[in-house]
Motif scaffolding. Sequence first.
Motif, PDB file in Angstrom:
ATOM      1  N   SER A   8      14.456  34.426 -47.669  1.00  0.00           N
ATOM      2  CA  SER A   8      13.111  34.838 -47.269  1.00  0.00           C
ATOM      3  C   SER A   8      12.596  35.972 -48.147  1.00  0.00           C
ATOM      4  O   SER A   8      11.428  35.989 -48.526  1.00  0.00           O
ATOM      5  CB  SER A   8      13.099  35.288 -45.810  1.00  0.00           C
ATOM      6  N   ALA A   9      13.468  36.914 -48.473  1.00  0.00           N
ATOM      7  CA  ALA A   9      13.076  38.036 -49.338  1.00  0.00           C
ATOM      8  C   ALA A   9      12.662  37.528 -50.711  1.00  0.00           C
ATOM      9  O   ALA A   9      11.648  37.972 -51.278  1.00  0.00           O
ATOM     10  CB  ALA A   9      14.227  39.039 -49.459  1.00  0.00           C
ATOM     11  N   LYS A  10      13.422  36.582 -51.248  1.00  0.00           N
ATOM     12  CA  LYS A  10      13.084  36.021 -52.561  1.00  0.00           C
ATOM     13  C   LYS A  10      11.766  35.246 -52.495  1.00  0.00           C
ATOM     14  O   LYS A  10      10.931  35.359 -53.397  1.00  0.00           O
ATOM     15  CB  LYS A  10      14.199  35.121 -53.073  1.00  0.00           C
ATOM     16  N   ALA A  11      11.562  34.493 -51.432  1.00  0.00           N
ATOM     17  CA  ALA A  11      10.325  33.720 -51.282  1.00  0.00           C
ATOM     18  C   ALA A  11       9.117  34.649 -51.131  1.00  0.00           C
ATOM     19  O   ALA A  11       8.047  34.389 -51.700  1.00  0.00           O
ATOM     20  CB  ALA A  11      10.431  32.788 -50.072  1.00  0.00           C
ATOM     21  N   TYR A  12       9.276  35.744 -50.399  1.00  0.00           N
ATOM     22  CA  TYR A  12       8.183  36.691 -50.207  1.00  0.00           C
ATOM     23  C   TYR A  12       7.806  37.344 -51.538  1.00  0.00           C
ATOM     24  O   TYR A  12       6.631  37.464 -51.883  1.00  0.00           O
ATOM     25  CB  TYR A  12       8.566  37.743 -49.169  1.00  0.00           C
ATOM     26  N   ARG A  13       8.810  37.734 -52.310  1.00  0.00           N
ATOM     27  CA  ARG A  13       8.531  38.325 -53.620  1.00  0.00           C
ATOM     28  C   ARG A  13       7.818  37.311 -54.511  1.00  0.00           C
ATOM     29  O   ARG A  13       6.848  37.646 -55.188  1.00  0.00           O
ATOM     30  CB  ARG A  13       9.823  38.810 -54.271  1.00  0.00           C
ATOM     31  N   ALA A  14       8.292  36.085 -54.520  1.00  0.00           N
ATOM     32  CA  ALA A  14       7.663  35.047 -55.338  1.00  0.00           C
ATOM     33  C   ALA A  14       6.209  34.833 -54.921  1.00  0.00           C
ATOM     34  O   ALA A  14       5.331  34.660 -55.780  1.00  0.00           O
ATOM     35  CB  ALA A  14       8.449  33.749 -55.244  1.00  0.00           C
ATOM     36  N   TYR A  72      13.403  41.909 -61.372  1.00  0.00           N
ATOM     37  CA  TYR A  72      13.996  40.882 -60.513  1.00  0.00           C
ATOM     38  C   TYR A  72      15.496  41.118 -60.345  1.00  0.00           C
ATOM     39  O   TYR A  72      16.029  41.017 -59.243  1.00  0.00           O
ATOM     40  CB  TYR A  72      13.719  39.484 -61.078  1.00  0.00           C
ATOM     41  N   ASP A  73      16.184  41.474 -61.439  1.00  0.00           N
ATOM     42  CA  ASP A  73      17.623  41.740 -61.350  1.00  0.00           C
ATOM     43  C   ASP A  73      17.914  42.924 -60.434  1.00  0.00           C
ATOM     44  O   ASP A  73      18.859  42.885 -59.643  1.00  0.00           O
ATOM     45  CB  ASP A  73      18.218  41.992 -62.737  1.00  0.00           C
ATOM     46  N   GLU A  74      17.105  43.978 -60.517  1.00  0.00           N
ATOM     47  CA  GLU A  74      17.282  45.130 -59.628  1.00  0.00           C
ATOM     48  C   GLU A  74      17.030  44.735 -58.175  1.00  0.00           C
ATOM     49  O   GLU A  74      17.745  45.184 -57.265  1.00  0.00           O
ATOM     50  CB  GLU A  74      16.328  46.256 -60.026  1.00  0.00           C
ATOM     51  N   PHE A  75      16.027  43.908 -57.968  1.00  0.00           N
ATOM     52  CA  PHE A  75      15.699  43.412 -56.631  1.00  0.00           C
ATOM     53  C   PHE A  75      16.877  42.643 -56.037  1.00  0.00           C
ATOM     54  O   PHE A  75      17.304  42.898 -54.905  1.00  0.00           O
ATOM     55  CB  PHE A  75      14.439  42.537 -56.724  1.00  0.00           C
ATOM     56  N   ILE A  76      17.417  41.696 -56.804  1.00  0.00           N
ATOM     57  CA  ILE A  76      18.548  40.893 -56.319  1.00  0.00           C
ATOM     58  C   ILE A  76      19.750  41.777 -56.026  1.00  0.00           C
ATOM     59  O   ILE A  76      20.395  41.645 -54.980  1.00  0.00           O
ATOM     60  CB  ILE A  76      18.914  39.790 -57.348  1.00  0.00           C
ATOM     61  N   LYS A  77      20.044  42.695 -56.926  1.00  0.00           N
ATOM     62  CA  LYS A  77      21.189  43.603 -56.735  1.00  0.00           C
ATOM     63  C   LYS A  77      21.015  44.439 -55.466  1.00  0.00           C
ATOM     64  O   LYS A  77      21.936  44.584 -54.671  1.00  0.00           O
ATOM     65  CB  LYS A  77      21.342  44.508 -57.958  1.00  0.00           C
ATOM     66  N   ARG A  78      19.804  44.974 -55.254  1.00  0.00           N
ATOM     67  CA  ARG A  78      19.547  45.808 -54.079  1.00  0.00           C
ATOM     68  C   ARG A  78      19.643  44.998 -52.789  1.00  0.00           C
ATOM     69  O   ARG A  78      20.322  45.406 -51.836  1.00  0.00           O
ATOM     70  CB  ARG A  78      18.150  46.437 -54.196  1.00  0.00           C
ATOM     71  N   VAL A  79      19.014  43.853 -52.746  1.00  0.00           N
ATOM     72  CA  VAL A  79      18.976  43.066 -51.508  1.00  0.00           C
ATOM     73  C   VAL A  79      20.374  42.544 -51.149  1.00  0.00           C
ATOM     74  O   VAL A  79      20.785  42.604 -49.984  1.00  0.00           O
ATOM     75  CB  VAL A  79      17.945  41.920 -51.598  1.00  0.00           C
ATOM     76  N   THR A  80      21.126  42.049 -52.138  1.00  0.00           N
ATOM     77  CA  THR A  80      22.478  41.546 -51.825  1.00  0.00           C
ATOM     78  C   THR A  80      23.384  42.694 -51.368  1.00  0.00           C
ATOM     79  O   THR A  80      24.205  42.496 -50.484  1.00  0.00           O
ATOM     80  CB  THR A  80      23.103  40.805 -53.023  1.00  0.00           C
ATOM     81  N   ALA A  81      23.211  43.890 -51.952  1.00  0.00           N
ATOM     82  CA  ALA A  81      24.013  45.032 -51.510  1.00  0.00           C
ATOM     83  C   ALA A  81      23.636  45.433 -50.073  1.00  0.00           C
ATOM     84  O   ALA A  81      24.523  45.697 -49.249  1.00  0.00           O
ATOM     85  CB  ALA A  81      23.826  46.213 -52.460  1.00  0.00           C
ATOM     86  N   GLU A  82      22.335  45.468 -49.800  1.00  0.00           N
ATOM     87  CA  GLU A  82      21.895  45.847 -48.456  1.00  0.00           C
ATOM     88  C   GLU A  82      22.338  44.850 -47.397  1.00  0.00           C
ATOM     89  O   GLU A  82      22.655  45.235 -46.264  1.00  0.00           O
ATOM     90  CB  GLU A  82      20.372  46.015 -48.428  1.00  0.00           C
ATOM     91  N   LEU A  83      22.387  43.579 -47.763  1.00  0.00           N
ATOM     92  CA  LEU A  83      22.801  42.542 -46.810  1.00  0.00           C
ATOM     93  C   LEU A  83      24.308  42.297 -46.846  1.00  0.00           C
ATOM     94  O   LEU A  83      24.822  41.498 -46.058  1.00  0.00           O
ATOM     95  CB  LEU A  83      22.056  41.226 -47.093  1.00  0.00           C
TER      96      LEU A  83
END
Length: 76
Positions: free
Chosen positions: A44-50, A63-74
């Motif tokens: 959902s986070a990826k779809a919202y950003r897209a 995008y790489d920072e976004f993925i790294k942050r979201v996967t770490a937070e989850l």
Amino acid sequence: MTTTPSPNRAPTQRAGATIINGPWPSYSGFRGLPERERWVLYGSAKAYRAALEDQGLVMSESYDEFIKRVTAELEI
């Protein structure tokens, strides 16, 4: 093919584009959910950003920072 901007460069602004500098939503509050639900939130986070990018918005967080942050937070 979609290219990922270098995290060392500021995003280039397209004519009329708005750059979003944050604050970014935090997903760390969802760590206690079962893994399947955390993966759904990740999608959902990826779809919202897209969707925001499709509207012409540009994120200052790469995008790489976004993925790294979201996967770490989850924690996935």
